[in-house]
Design a protein around this motif. Structure first.
Motif, short mmCIF file in Angstrom:
data_model
loop_
_atom_site.label_atom_id
_atom_site.label_comp_id
_atom_site.label_asym_id
_atom_site.label_seq_id
_atom_site.Cartn_x
_atom_site.Cartn_y
_atom_site.Cartn_z
N VAL A 14 0.92 3.24 -1.21
CA VAL A 14 0.67 3.48 0.21
C VAL A 14 0.27 2.20 0.94
O VAL A 14 0.36 2.13 2.15
N ALA A 15 -0.18 1.21 0.19
CA ALA A 15 -0.59 -0.06 0.79
C ALA A 15 -0.63 -1.12 -0.31
O ALA A 15 -0.55 -0.81 -1.49
N PRO A 44 -0.44 -1.79 5.07
CA PRO A 44 0.25 -0.54 4.76
C PRO A 44 1.64 -0.80 4.18
O PRO A 44 2.33 -1.73 4.59
N ALA A 45 2.05 0.02 3.22
CA ALA A 45 3.34 -0.17 2.56
C ALA A 45 4.49 -0.11 3.56
O ALA A 45 5.48 -0.82 3.39
N ALA A 46 4.37 0.69 4.61
CA ALA A 46 5.44 0.79 5.60
C ALA A 46 5.66 -0.53 6.33
O ALA A 46 6.75 -0.78 6.86
N ASP A 47 4.65 -1.41 6.36
CA ASP A 47 4.77 -2.70 7.03
C ASP A 47 5.28 -3.80 6.11
O ASP A 47 5.46 -4.93 6.54
N CYS A 48 5.50 -3.49 4.83
CA CYS A 48 5.95 -4.48 3.87
C CYS A 48 7.46 -4.41 3.71
O CYS A 48 8.06 -3.33 3.76
N SER A 50 10.90 -4.88 1.47
CA SER A 50 11.31 -4.81 0.07
C SER A 50 11.70 -6.21 -0.39
O SER A 50 12.31 -6.97 0.36
#
Length: 60
Positions: A14-15, A44-48, A50
Motif C-alpha cells: 500500500v506504500a 503511497p504505492a499509487a504514487d510510485c 513500476s
C-alpha cells in the motif's frame, strides 16, 4: 533511492518507505542519506512508478 514496502492485510503493498541513496563509485553500492528526523518518507504505492529495467542494463 532505497525503499521498503508497507503491506496491507492482503494484496499488493500500500506504500513504500523511501530514503535517498547516494550512488557509489567503481561498483560500490553507495550509502543511504540520513534524514534529519531519522526516518524514511512514506510514499503511497499509487504514487510510485513500476520499475522496468532497461534491457541494455541487463547485458552489462
Amino acid at each position: 533511492m532505497s525503499s521498503q514496502p508497507e503491506w496491507a492485510q492482503a494484496g499488493p503493498p500500500v506504500a513504500y518507505l523511501v530514503q535517498d541513496l547516494v550512488p557509489g563509485n567503481h561498483g560500490n553500492v553507495g550509502r543511504l542519506v540520513p534524514r534529519l528526523d531519522g526516518g524514511r518518507e512514506r510514499v503511497p504505492a499509487a504514487d510510485c512508478l513500476s520499475y522496468v529495467p532497461d534491457p541494455a542494463d541487463l547485458t552489462r
